[in-house]
Scaffold this motif. Structure first.
Motif, PDB file in Angstrom:
ATOM      1  N   ARG A  33      22.431  31.439  51.693  1.00  0.00           N
ATOM      2  CA  ARG A  33      22.635  30.624  52.879  1.00  0.00           C
ATOM      3  C   ARG A  33      23.224  29.251  52.553  1.00  0.00           C
ATOM      4  NH1 ARG A  33      20.193  33.018  57.241  1.00  0.00           N
ATOM      5  NH2 ARG A  33      18.763  34.714  56.765  1.00  0.00           N
ATOM      6  N   ARG A  34      23.105  28.843  51.322  1.00  0.00           N
ATOM      7  CA  ARG A  34      23.656  27.546  50.931  1.00  0.00           C
ATOM      8  C   ARG A  34      25.160  27.646  50.710  1.00  0.00           C
ATOM      9  NH1 ARG A  34      19.156  25.828  46.346  1.00  0.00           N
ATOM     10  NH2 ARG A  34      17.339  25.855  47.742  1.00  0.00           N
ATOM     11  N   PRO A  35      25.893  26.565  50.885  1.00  0.00           N
ATOM     12  CA  PRO A  35      27.339  26.584  50.633  1.00  0.00           C
ATOM     13  C   PRO A  35      27.617  26.954  49.178  1.00  0.00           C
ATOM     14  CG  PRO A  35      26.712  24.595  51.820  1.00  0.00           C
ATOM     15  CD  PRO A  35      25.440  25.248  51.388  1.00  0.00           C
ATOM     16  N   PRO A  36      28.639  27.798  48.926  1.00  0.00           N
ATOM     17  CA  PRO A  36      28.962  28.176  47.549  1.00  0.00           C
ATOM     18  C   PRO A  36      29.529  27.008  46.761  1.00  0.00           C
ATOM     19  CG  PRO A  36      30.622  29.013  49.063  1.00  0.00           C
ATOM     20  CD  PRO A  36      29.521  28.439  49.916  1.00  0.00           C
ATOM     21  N   ASP A  37      29.492  27.135  45.447  1.00  0.00           N
ATOM     22  CA  ASP A  37      30.012  26.079  44.581  1.00  0.00           C
ATOM     23  C   ASP A  37      31.532  25.943  44.690  1.00  0.00           C
ATOM     24  OD1 ASP A  37      27.432  25.742  43.772  1.00  0.00           O
ATOM     25  OD2 ASP A  37      27.647  26.808  41.867  1.00  0.00           O
ATOM     26  N   ARG A  38      32.230  27.079  44.870  1.00  0.00           N
ATOM     27  CA  ARG A  38      33.688  27.058  44.969  1.00  0.00           C
ATOM     28  C   ARG A  38      34.126  27.945  46.129  1.00  0.00           C
ATOM     29  NH1 ARG A  38      35.670  28.107  38.689  1.00  0.00           N
ATOM     30  NH2 ARG A  38      33.929  27.068  37.666  1.00  0.00           N
ATOM     31  N   VAL A  39      35.269  27.650  46.705  1.00  0.00           N
ATOM     32  CA  VAL A  39      35.794  28.445  47.811  1.00  0.00           C
ATOM     33  C   VAL A  39      37.308  28.517  47.708  1.00  0.00           C
ATOM     34  CG1 VAL A  39      33.895  27.878  49.391  1.00  0.00           C
ATOM     35  CG2 VAL A  39      35.917  26.417  49.329  1.00  0.00           C
ATOM     36  N   GLY A  40      37.909  29.417  48.503  1.00  0.00           N
ATOM     37  CA  GLY A  40      39.351  29.489  48.645  1.00  0.00           C
ATOM     38  C   GLY A  40      40.099  30.048  47.449  1.00  0.00           C
ATOM     39  N   PRO A  41      41.413  29.829  47.411  1.00  0.00           N
ATOM     40  CA  PRO A  41      42.262  30.377  46.343  1.00  0.00           C
ATOM     41  C   PRO A  41      41.837  29.941  44.948  1.00  0.00           C
ATOM     42  CG  PRO A  41      43.595  29.557  48.147  1.00  0.00           C
ATOM     43  CD  PRO A  41      42.203  29.117  48.439  1.00  0.00           C
ATOM     44  N   GLU A  42      41.381  28.708  44.813  1.00  0.00           N
ATOM     45  CA  GLU A  42      40.940  28.231  43.500  1.00  0.00           C
ATOM     46  C   GLU A  42      39.765  29.061  42.987  1.00  0.00           C
ATOM     47  OE1 GLU A  42      38.995  24.244  41.399  1.00  0.00           O
ATOM     48  OE2 GLU A  42      39.794  24.123  43.437  1.00  0.00           O
ATOM     49  N   ALA A  43      38.827  29.356  43.875  1.00  0.00           N
ATOM     50  CA  ALA A  43      37.677  30.174  43.493  1.00  0.00           C
ATOM     51  C   ALA A  43      38.112  31.595  43.158  1.00  0.00           C
ATOM     52  CB  ALA A  43      36.652  30.191  44.623  1.00  0.00           C
ATOM     53  N   SER A  44      39.050  32.128  43.930  1.00  0.00           N
ATOM     54  CA  SER A  44      39.547  33.487  43.696  1.00  0.00           C
ATOM     55  C   SER A  44      40.199  33.614  42.324  1.00  0.00           C
ATOM     56  CB  SER A  44      40.551  33.858  44.792  1.00  0.00           C
ATOM     57  OG  SER A  44      41.111  35.127  44.553  1.00  0.00           O
ATOM     58  N   THR A  45      41.043  32.650  41.985  1.00  0.00           N
ATOM     59  CA  THR A  45      41.709  32.663  40.679  1.00  0.00           C
ATOM     60  C   THR A  45      40.698  32.555  39.539  1.00  0.00           C
ATOM     61  OG1 THR A  45      43.697  31.658  41.623  1.00  0.00           O
ATOM     62  CG2 THR A  45      43.414  31.504  39.241  1.00  0.00           C
ATOM     63  N   ALA A  46      39.734  31.660  39.705  1.00  0.00           N
ATOM     64  CA  ALA A  46      38.707  31.488  38.666  1.00  0.00           C
ATOM     65  C   ALA A  46      37.860  32.738  38.508  1.00  0.00           C
ATOM     66  CB  ALA A  46      37.825  30.291  39.011  1.00  0.00           C
ATOM     67  N   LEU A  47      37.555  33.412  39.608  1.00  0.00           N
ATOM     68  CA  LEU A  47      36.735  34.620  39.558  1.00  0.00           C
ATOM     69  C   LEU A  47      37.458  35.756  38.841  1.00  0.00           C
ATOM     70  CD1 LEU A  47      34.079  35.976  40.352  1.00  0.00           C
ATOM     71  CD2 LEU A  47      35.139  36.593  42.542  1.00  0.00           C
ATOM     72  N   VAL A  48      38.753  35.869  39.057  1.00  0.00           N
ATOM     73  CA  VAL A  48      39.540  36.898  38.350  1.00  0.00           C
ATOM     74  C   VAL A  48      39.492  36.647  36.845  1.00  0.00           C
ATOM     75  CG1 VAL A  48      41.859  37.818  37.979  1.00  0.00           C
ATOM     76  CG2 VAL A  48      41.041  37.410  40.302  1.00  0.00           C
ATOM     77  N   GLY A  49      39.601  35.393  36.439  1.00  0.00           N
ATOM     78  CA  GLY A  49      39.505  35.063  35.022  1.00  0.00           C
ATOM     79  C   GLY A  49      38.135  35.369  34.457  1.00  0.00           C
ATOM     80  N   GLU A  50      37.105  35.071  35.226  1.00  0.00           N
ATOM     81  CA  GLU A  50      35.735  35.367  34.801  1.00  0.00           C
ATOM     82  C   GLU A  50      35.520  36.870  34.670  1.00  0.00           C
ATOM     83  OE1 GLU A  50      31.658  33.664  34.224  1.00  0.00           O
ATOM     84  OE2 GLU A  50      33.724  32.919  34.108  1.00  0.00           O
ATOM     85  N   LEU A  51      36.070  37.638  35.604  1.00  0.00           N
ATOM     86  CA  LEU A  51      35.961  39.101  35.562  1.00  0.00           C
ATOM     87  C   LEU A  51      36.595  39.661  34.298  1.00  0.00           C
ATOM     88  CD1 LEU A  51      35.308  41.813  37.036  1.00  0.00           C
ATOM     89  CD2 LEU A  51      37.619  41.670  38.009  1.00  0.00           C
ATOM     90  N   ALA A  52      37.789  39.181  33.961  1.00  0.00           N
ATOM     91  CA  ALA A  52      38.473  39.651  32.759  1.00  0.00           C
ATOM     92  C   ALA A  52      37.677  39.315  31.504  1.00  0.00           C
ATOM     93  CB  ALA A  52      39.867  39.038  32.681  1.00  0.00           C
TER      94      ALA A  52
END
Length: 295
Positions: free
Chosen positions: A191-210
């Protein structure tokens, strides 16, 4: 005498009200601990399930657990190795990336730079710290057949060698869930706001996944201003990779703003905190991830 009686009654009523409020608070906390119910105003919560057992964690603890398990997967280590590592991190840091500890110990595993584990900066990188733990574990002769606490102690050399054992059940359950042994076995209600949002978060998440799960095929798109990731997994609805990936995204949700994960006809949302059947969900060949839009 009437004013005194009235005052006495008012004082008794006030005391009774305080007692009732205290009892209500205790009841809410008790229910939240003894059942799978989520009490929205207490905190964001995560759970993992396996073999009729449940482990309750804070979102940051689950994030670290997912990284620890992924490090075992990248090294082709068995589930037992992940369970040993998780039990060790439970005991050493409660699955939190600590900046201090006994003497110069830091990080999830409370490893010491002075003992050759790495620099303080390296040891506060959960992926590096987990890798170092596994590198030492696999050098222990017969670690696969040892009691969990003995295997952990052979790596950690703790002054309290038996304390790792108490975490075996939770660590085994968590490892099985994060490895995708069961469908829909990792959940969070956020329920709390996430630490990151939007395209920046998406790009970072893809890197984390890899970094965690390897170079999976990821197709990033957008729906309006909502980032969407489509991750190819294949292998059918019982694919370990499919559910491991889906659970991994749930574990990273609070940090990267993941709001919805769908796989094999099931959907998890951050608002509901549940996996549910949904006709709009994709099949079993890919995981679909919807993220929070930039504000």
């Amino acid at each position: 005498m009437l004013p005194e009686r009235r005052g006495g009654r008012m004082r008794k009523a006030a005391v009774l009200a305080v007692v009732l409020i205290a009892l209500a608070a205790v009841s809410v906390v008790g229910v939240s601990r003894l059942t799978k119910l989520h009490v929205p105003f207490l905190s964001d919560t995560c759970r993992s399930y396996a073999a009729d057992k449940v482990v309750r964690l804070a979102p940051d603890q689950l994030t670290h657990a997912a990284t620890i398990v992924a490090a075992a997967v990248r090294r082709d280590l068995p589930e037992r190795a992940a369970a040993i590592a998780l039990a060790t991190a439970f005991q050493e840091s409660k699955l939190r990336n600590l900046t201090t500890g006994d003497r110069d110990s830091v990080g999830l595993f409370q490893q010491r730079p002075s003992q050759g584990w790495g620099t303080p900066e390296q040891l506060q990188d959960p992926r590096y710290a987990a890798g170092e733990f596994y590198e030492h574990l696999v050098k222990v002769p017969g670690w696969q057949k040892m009691r969990l606490t003995d295997a952990a102690q052979a790596v950690q050399r703790s002054a309290h060698p038996e304390l790792y054992q108490k975490w075996e059940a939770d660590a085994t359950t968590l490892a099985a869930a994060l490895l995708g042994d069961e469908a829909g076995a990792v959940t969070c209600q956020l329920r709390r706001p996430p630490d990151r949002v939007g395209p920046e978060a998406s790009t970072a998440l893809v890197g984390e996944l890899a970094a965690d799960l390897g170079k999976l095929t990821v197709n990033p798109t957008v729906d309006g201003d909502v980032p969407i990731l489509t991750v190819a997994v294949g292998g059918g609805s019982k694919s370990r990779l499919g559910w491991q990936s889906a659970h991994w995204f749930v574990a990273k949700a609070h940090e990267y703003g993941v709001r919805r994960v769908a796989f094999a006809g099931d959907v998890w949302t951050a608002d509901s905190g549940k996996w549910q059947r949904d006709k709009s969900a994709p099949g079993d060949s890919y995981v679909e991830v919807r993220m929070a839009a930039a504000s």
